[in-house]
Write a protein that holds these residues in place. Structure first.
Motif, PDB file in Angstrom:
ATOM      1  N   VAL A 138     -13.912 -11.588  -3.291  1.00  0.00           N
ATOM      2  CA  VAL A 138     -12.886 -12.259  -4.081  1.00  0.00           C
ATOM      3  C   VAL A 138     -13.094 -11.929  -5.554  1.00  0.00           C
ATOM      4  O   VAL A 138     -12.155 -11.607  -6.283  1.00  0.00           O
ATOM      5  CB  VAL A 138     -12.940 -13.788  -3.869  1.00  0.00           C
ATOM      6  CG1 VAL A 138     -12.017 -14.494  -4.840  1.00  0.00           C
ATOM      7  CG2 VAL A 138     -12.576 -14.124  -2.441  1.00  0.00           C
ATOM      8  N   LYS A 189      -7.915  -6.676 -10.276  1.00  0.00           N
ATOM      9  CA  LYS A 189      -6.719  -7.200 -10.945  1.00  0.00           C
ATOM     10  C   LYS A 189      -6.788  -6.914 -12.430  1.00  0.00           C
ATOM     11  O   LYS A 189      -5.833  -6.437 -13.052  1.00  0.00           O
ATOM     12  CB  LYS A 189      -6.623  -8.711 -10.745  1.00  0.00           C
ATOM     13  CG  LYS A 189      -6.171  -9.116  -9.370  1.00  0.00           C
ATOM     14  CD  LYS A 189      -5.760 -10.590  -9.347  1.00  0.00           C
ATOM     15  CE  LYS A 189      -4.735 -10.789  -8.270  1.00  0.00           C
ATOM     16  NZ  LYS A 189      -3.601 -11.555  -8.546  1.00  0.00           N
ATOM     17  N   THR A 242      -2.796 -13.909  -3.326  1.00  0.00           N
ATOM     18  CA  THR A 242      -3.242 -13.925  -4.713  1.00  0.00           C
ATOM     19  C   THR A 242      -4.286 -12.862  -5.007  1.00  0.00           C
ATOM     20  O   THR A 242      -4.613 -12.611  -6.162  1.00  0.00           O
ATOM     21  CB  THR A 242      -3.801 -15.310  -5.090  1.00  0.00           C
ATOM     22  OG1 THR A 242      -4.847 -15.630  -4.173  1.00  0.00           O
ATOM     23  CG2 THR A 242      -2.722 -16.369  -5.009  1.00  0.00           C
ATOM     24  N   MET A 243      -4.812 -12.246  -3.974  1.00  0.00           N
ATOM     25  CA  MET A 243      -5.800 -11.197  -4.195  1.00  0.00           C
ATOM     26  C   MET A 243      -5.123  -9.925  -4.678  1.00  0.00           C
ATOM     27  O   MET A 243      -5.731  -9.080  -5.322  1.00  0.00           O
ATOM     28  CB  MET A 243      -6.526 -10.861  -2.874  1.00  0.00           C
ATOM     29  CG  MET A 243      -7.279 -12.002  -2.262  1.00  0.00           C
ATOM     30  SD  MET A 243      -8.662 -12.485  -3.279  1.00  0.00           S
ATOM     31  CE  MET A 243      -8.834 -14.186  -2.775  1.00  0.00           C
ATOM     32  N   LEU A 244      -3.879  -9.779  -4.307  1.00  0.00           N
ATOM     33  CA  LEU A 244      -3.166  -8.559  -4.665  1.00  0.00           C
ATOM     34  C   LEU A 244      -2.650  -8.631  -6.094  1.00  0.00           C
ATOM     35  O   LEU A 244      -2.461  -9.698  -6.654  1.00  0.00           O
ATOM     36  CB  LEU A 244      -1.997  -8.369  -3.690  1.00  0.00           C
ATOM     37  CG  LEU A 244      -2.395  -8.259  -2.210  1.00  0.00           C
ATOM     38  CD1 LEU A 244      -1.162  -8.280  -1.325  1.00  0.00           C
ATOM     39  CD2 LEU A 244      -3.210  -6.994  -1.978  1.00  0.00           C
ATOM     40  N   GLU A 245      -2.455  -7.468  -6.678  1.00  0.00           N
ATOM     41  CA  GLU A 245      -1.915  -7.392  -8.033  1.00  0.00           C
ATOM     42  C   GLU A 245      -0.776  -6.401  -8.037  1.00  0.00           C
ATOM     43  O   GLU A 245      -1.028  -5.226  -7.778  1.00  0.00           O
ATOM     44  CB  GLU A 245      -3.010  -6.967  -9.025  1.00  0.00           C
ATOM     45  CG  GLU A 245      -2.569  -6.857 -10.465  1.00  0.00           C
ATOM     46  CD  GLU A 245      -2.215  -8.205 -11.083  1.00  0.00           C
ATOM     47  OE1 GLU A 245      -2.695  -9.233 -10.573  1.00  0.00           O
ATOM     48  OE2 GLU A 245      -1.450  -8.209 -12.059  1.00  0.00           O
ATOM     49  N   ALA A 278     -12.045  -8.498  -6.152  1.00  0.00           N
ATOM     50  CA  ALA A 278     -10.584  -8.399  -6.210  1.00  0.00           C
ATOM     51  C   ALA A 278     -10.109  -8.806  -7.602  1.00  0.00           C
ATOM     52  O   ALA A 278      -9.164  -8.231  -8.142  1.00  0.00           O
ATOM     53  CB  ALA A 278      -9.951  -9.298  -5.150  1.00  0.00           C
ATOM     54  N   LYS A 313       0.836  -1.201   0.000  1.00  0.00           N
ATOM     55  CA  LYS A 313       0.000   0.000   0.000  1.00  0.00           C
ATOM     56  C   LYS A 313       0.867   1.246   0.000  1.00  0.00           C
ATOM     57  O   LYS A 313       0.645   2.188  -0.765  1.00  0.00           O
ATOM     58  CB  LYS A 313      -0.876   0.019   1.265  1.00  0.00           C
ATOM     59  CG  LYS A 313      -2.032  -0.932   1.215  1.00  0.00           C
ATOM     60  CD  LYS A 313      -3.042  -0.602   2.316  1.00  0.00           C
ATOM     61  CE  LYS A 313      -4.390  -1.027   1.864  1.00  0.00           C
ATOM     62  NZ  LYS A 313      -5.511  -0.291   2.054  1.00  0.00           N
ATOM     63  N   ARG A 322      -6.235  -3.271 -13.217  1.00  0.00           N
ATOM     64  CA  ARG A 322      -4.831  -2.925 -13.084  1.00  0.00           C
ATOM     65  C   ARG A 322      -4.022  -3.386 -14.277  1.00  0.00           C
ATOM     66  O   ARG A 322      -3.167  -2.676 -14.785  1.00  0.00           O
ATOM     67  CB  ARG A 322      -4.268  -3.590 -11.839  1.00  0.00           C
ATOM     68  CG  ARG A 322      -4.066  -2.612 -10.748  1.00  0.00           C
ATOM     69  CD  ARG A 322      -3.105  -3.063  -9.696  1.00  0.00           C
ATOM     70  NE  ARG A 322      -3.603  -2.547  -8.430  1.00  0.00           N
ATOM     71  CZ  ARG A 322      -3.914  -1.268  -8.240  1.00  0.00           C
ATOM     72  NH1 ARG A 322      -3.763  -0.390  -9.215  1.00  0.00           N
ATOM     73  NH2 ARG A 322      -4.371  -0.871  -7.075  1.00  0.00           N
ATOM     74  N   VAL A 379     -10.286 -15.738  -7.745  1.00  0.00           N
ATOM     75  CA  VAL A 379      -9.755 -14.457  -8.215  1.00  0.00           C
ATOM     76  C   VAL A 379      -9.394 -14.463  -9.677  1.00  0.00           C
ATOM     77  O   VAL A 379      -9.780 -13.568 -10.415  1.00  0.00           O
ATOM     78  CB  VAL A 379      -8.442 -14.041  -7.520  1.00  0.00           C
ATOM     79  CG1 VAL A 379      -8.375 -12.544  -7.374  1.00  0.00           C
ATOM     80  CG2 VAL A 379      -8.254 -14.759  -6.244  1.00  0.00           C
ATOM     81  N   ILE A 423      -4.649 -13.748   1.033  1.00  0.00           N
ATOM     82  CA  ILE A 423      -4.569 -12.410   0.456  1.00  0.00           C
ATOM     83  C   ILE A 423      -3.488 -12.306  -0.610  1.00  0.00           C
ATOM     84  O   ILE A 423      -3.563 -11.448  -1.477  1.00  0.00           O
ATOM     85  CB  ILE A 423      -4.327 -11.310   1.516  1.00  0.00           C
ATOM     86  CG1 ILE A 423      -3.008 -11.515   2.249  1.00  0.00           C
ATOM     87  CG2 ILE A 423      -5.456 -11.258   2.503  1.00  0.00           C
ATOM     88  CD1 ILE A 423      -2.723 -10.410   3.262  1.00  0.00           C
ATOM     89  N   LEU A 425      -6.389  -4.260   0.039  1.00  0.00           N
ATOM     90  CA  LEU A 425      -6.201  -3.735  -1.304  1.00  0.00           C
ATOM     91  C   LEU A 425      -5.969  -2.230  -1.269  1.00  0.00           C
ATOM     92  O   LEU A 425      -6.378  -1.542  -0.340  1.00  0.00           O
ATOM     93  CB  LEU A 425      -7.446  -4.058  -2.142  1.00  0.00           C
ATOM     94  CG  LEU A 425      -7.752  -5.553  -2.282  1.00  0.00           C
ATOM     95  CD1 LEU A 425      -9.105  -5.757  -2.936  1.00  0.00           C
ATOM     96  CD2 LEU A 425      -6.659  -6.257  -3.066  1.00  0.00           C
ATOM     97  N   ILE A 453     -10.072  -8.934   3.105  1.00  0.00           N
ATOM     98  CA  ILE A 453      -9.233  -8.517   1.979  1.00  0.00           C
ATOM     99  C   ILE A 453      -9.525  -7.074   1.561  1.00  0.00           C
ATOM    100  O   ILE A 453      -8.682  -6.428   0.968  1.00  0.00           O
ATOM    101  CB  ILE A 453      -9.389  -9.441   0.745  1.00  0.00           C
ATOM    102  CG1 ILE A 453     -10.810  -9.440   0.222  1.00  0.00           C
ATOM    103  CG2 ILE A 453      -8.977 -10.841   1.077  1.00  0.00           C
ATOM    104  CD1 ILE A 453     -10.976 -10.298  -1.026  1.00  0.00           C
TER     105      ILE A 453
END
Lengths: 330, 330
Positions: free
Chosen positions: B248, B255, A280-283, B251, A255, B258, B222, A278, B282, B278
DNA sequence: CTGAAAGCGCTAACAG
DNA sequence: CTGTTAGCGCTTTCAG
């Protein structure tokens, strides 16, 4: 008929209650034909053994408990929930019943144990030594998971924190990073300490000095972690990589990076710890040190069973290996 | 002495076993002085009542179960874990013991119920009707959470899916969005359907037609969600806002955005559902419809208690309100 | 392989 | 308010 008992089955099948009992608990001790007669009668009566009476007569309950010693979230903590799933699977497959509770209610658990309903308990996380001794003094078997307690005689199951940190750091080094900082978690006594120390150690091994700009403490809360990370990243000689003591902290670092307009992994590499959902939730997805929690749970159950079965030479500490999951963030 | 019993206490304190029993189970029925004598003797002997024997004599166990009817993850599903915490809190405070298991082992639970150890069960999620009837035929009280079953007589606790969707959509409309798409979750029969239908309904109320580009089904994963979102965003007249059937999925949409270089919330607004952990991980944080799972769990326990206490007029369905949590993503 | 019978520890009328 | 007593349903020697 209201709740058929072993007597009803005995009468209908023409055999003694002892035989009916055997037919259900030790079938091999009953002749084939007799057994069938019993089952048929039971079927007709819709009988099934009363576990309470059984426990009463046998003086054992086959019940165990999983107590998560953690303030707020308990099952909500994915880590402990995953361990729980491991325990659950093994427990049910071994005909043990599982009671779950959290620290808030640990008195309840001790009470339950006291009332002879529980034969063993698995303590998750930061269990107070007094709880362990109290339980042991009631003769209940105790196993620790994700924690260690010096001076007490009991099996514990932990993950290889040191090796996990090593994997993360070595990977970052191999990617050319030299200014690697750690965002260490405060609060979780055992695990936090282990990860922190391992970090210092591994860095030292590689001849890298960790100074004030190389490590920062923070609570395991995204925003607080983001704040701490921001401070780290504002330094003149800012780190090119950050290792979070866990995934939440790592998410905080991400973040902070985003808010500063830094790109991942080009401008900053971030590695987490725990490999929670979490990641894999992030990009980009978070590179993280995987801990096999489910396996830890299963091992707990194995140790507990060994204890309950009165086995000797039960390993005092069982270490579960970690594995770095490389994803986009580093 | 090995496990002191009520007899030992009776002897040492000089009162009858009945009085000892009362002193522990119904203190108010015993005179102050007598009670003290009993407690003292118990203390000396380190006696505490044996719950098994108690259950045997009383013909009730005060045990209930929470069965999560879901394939893989169970407690790992934050939603059900949160409900569990709610149940747990109330249960322990009402002296009920809680057994937890998952769908994989539901036979075990039924078995446990059959063996008269469990008096009530809370079924989480997509419970098969046959399980309910089987349980009810054993005279165990049943409550459903996050699911509805037509034609069966039992209380259920659900969240206000329709209102949640309305809150999300209305908010997006208020922000000027008109091309709002929904990424609907396949797989979770009841909830998924409810959210999907509510979406169509609310959109219609506002005179907005939902065509093929306005809704897309995807599994709650995801990457699959990201894929589906990418397709939606590649359309000529792409949506300016996406409502995910859960966090999910949302999210996943983020992704996709992004990866396409879209900015949130400027180029695309994303709203999730469930307000799981989650959301805040993010960046920007995910705006989501909050569901008070803990409260749902507590309500389940209340309904179950009512059932067990033989109360009349127990609400057939209890709806828990939702609340939109506005964050950075929309 | 099967039966008889003595508990397991506590509760709940019922009587006092 | 307290004591007596008969179970609760099953297991487990001990015989046969």
């Amino acid at each position: 008929m209201e709740n058929p008992t072993i007597y009803d089955v005995s009468r209908l099948s023409g055999v003694s209650t002892a035989t009916v009992s055997r037919a259900f608990s030790n079938p091999e001790q009953v002749r084939e034909g007799t057994r069938r007669k019993v089952y048929e009668a039971a079927e007709v009566l819709r009988y099934s053994p009363n576990a309470i009476a059984r426990a009463m007569a046998r003086q054992r309950t086959d019940k165990i408990a999983y107590l998560i010693c953690k303030k707020d979230a308990t099952l909500l903590d994915e880590f402990y929930a995953a361990i729980c799933e491991g325990i659950m699977g093994k427990a049910y497959r071994s005909d043990y019943q599982l009671l779950i509770s959290n620290a808030e209610d640990w008195r309840v658990t001790v009470g339950t144990a006291q009332s002879k309903q529980i034969e063993g308990v698995i303590l998750g996380g930061n269990a107070p030594a007094e709880l362990v001794t109290e339980l042991q003094s009631q003769k209940v078997a105790v196993v620790l998971v994700n924690h260690r307690l010096a001076g007490l005689e009991l099996p514990c199951v932990i993950s290889d924190e040191r090796e996990g940190v090593r994997q993360a750091v070595t990977y970052l080094l191999s990617r050319g990073h030299r200014r690697i900082a750690m965002l260490a978690g405060r609060l979780q006594p055992y695990v936090a300490g282990a990860r922190y120390n391992a970090f210092l150690e591994v860095m030292a091994e590689h001849g890298l000095r960790v100074d004030a700009s190389g490590v920062k403490m923070c609570n395991p809360d995204v925003e607080q972690a983001a704040q701490a990370a921001a401070e780290l990243l504002a330094l003149p000689d800012r780190p090119t990589a950050i290792l979070g003591a866990n995934d939440v902290i790592a998410a905080g670092a991400i973040k902070a990076a985003r808010r500063m307009g830094l790109r991942l992994p080009e401008d900053l590499a971030v590695v987490g710890f725990d490999d929670s959902s979490i990641c894999t939730m992030l990009e980009p997805a978070l590179t993280s040190v995987h801990i096999d929690c489910r396996r830890m749970g299963e091992l707990c159950m194995e140790r507990l069973k060994a204890l309950l079965d009165g086995e000797e030479d039960i390993p005092r500490v069982t270490v579960v290996p970690t594995e770095l999951k490389v994803r986009g963030s580093a």
